[in-house]
Design an enzyme around this catalytic site. Structure first.
Site, mmCIF file in Angstrom:
data_model
loop_
_atom_site.group_PDB
_atom_site.id
_atom_site.type_symbol
_atom_site.label_atom_id
_atom_site.label_comp_id
_atom_site.label_asym_id
_atom_site.label_seq_id
_atom_site.Cartn_x
_atom_site.Cartn_y
_atom_site.Cartn_z
ATOM 1 N N ASP A 119 -85.064 4.066 44.788
ATOM 2 C CA ASP A 119 -85.203 2.536 45.449
ATOM 3 C C ASP A 119 -84.274 2.771 47.493
ATOM 4 O O ASP A 119 -83.871 3.676 47.081
ATOM 5 C CB ASP A 119 -84.461 1.275 44.845
ATOM 6 N N ASN A 167 -97.077 -2.589 43.565
ATOM 7 C CA ASN A 167 -96.947 -1.814 45.092
ATOM 8 C C ASN A 167 -98.391 -1.756 45.436
ATOM 9 O O ASN A 167 -98.186 -1.796 46.911
ATOM 10 C CB ASN A 167 -96.215 -0.475 45.239
#
Length: 227
Positions: A2, A50
């Protein structure tokens, strides 16, 4: 992995530049893990959630995946590559490149890098349940025979052991639908370091923290010492 977008934003760059730097971090950590003797390195590259990101960002990510797969990092480090995830949504040319890379690296005998692409743990568990239910329906398996091992054998990760250590960068403190079954007894390590800045010293800090922990698996400390 991340923090790519935040890394780019802090520098006034397009998010795609953050993902590009994220690929560089993958190269560094792959080499470091291979040199350390790590047997399996699994990277959460792209989740099913995503797909909800802006189309231009998704396209840029797919292009970066292709670029990374073309690199010789696998062959240079004697690394095998495997993919887990629902690749039915992945563009055909990307899937073709993935399969080629899997085949090309299958002869390597070092670390296995597992790329979680279009992956969701809930999807994975649902698919496993469907397979087991189908086996029960056609009589090749009885419900009474279903064990924890049965479920593990039907997961996408059935070729590898459960992870010992989960590292999450970028300051996030959740699993985000990742390896929910497999991480039942893994050690978790969270760091505020953004993924593009994550390097070998950060990796070593995580491993040292892991080594300092006592893994009891339900036993007492005394039982662990005795064993």
């Amino acid at each position: 992995m991340d923090g790519n977008g935040r890394w780019a934003k802090a520098r006034g760059l397009n998010r795609s530049m953050g993902h590009q730097e994220g690929v560089e971090a993958v190269r560094r950590i792959t080499t470091a893990c291979s040199n350390l003797g790590v047997k399996y390195l699994t990277l959460y590259t792209f989740s099913t959630e995503n797909w909800n990101r802006p189309a231009e960002e998704v396209a840029a990510l797919m292009a970066l995946i292709l670029e990374a797969l073309e690199e010789e990092i696998f062959m240079k480090n004697n690394v095998r590559m495997r993919i887990i995830g629902d690749i039915s949504r992945v563009p055909e040319h990307v899937v073709k490149s993935i399969r080629h890379c899997e085949e090309r690296t299958s002869v390597n005998t070092g670390m296995t890098m597992v790329i979680a692409l279009s992956y969701s743990s809930k999807w994975e568990i649902t698919e496993a349940v469907k397979q087991i239910a189908s086996a029960c329906k056609d009589g090749t398996m009885a419900p009474a025979d279903i064990t924890e091992e049965t479920i593990s054998e039907h997961l996408a990760t059935n070729f590898m052991p459960d992870p010992d250590l989960l590292i999450r960068t970028g300051g996030e403190l959740r699993l985000s639908n990742y390896l929910l079954w497999q991480l039942a007894y893994a050690e978790f390590y969270f760091t505020d370091t953004l993924w593009p800045d994550f390097d070998e010293p950060h990796l070593m800090e995580a491993i040292e923290a892991y080594n300092a922990r006592e893994r009891r698996f339900g036993k007492t400390s005394e039982q662990v010492v005795e064993s």
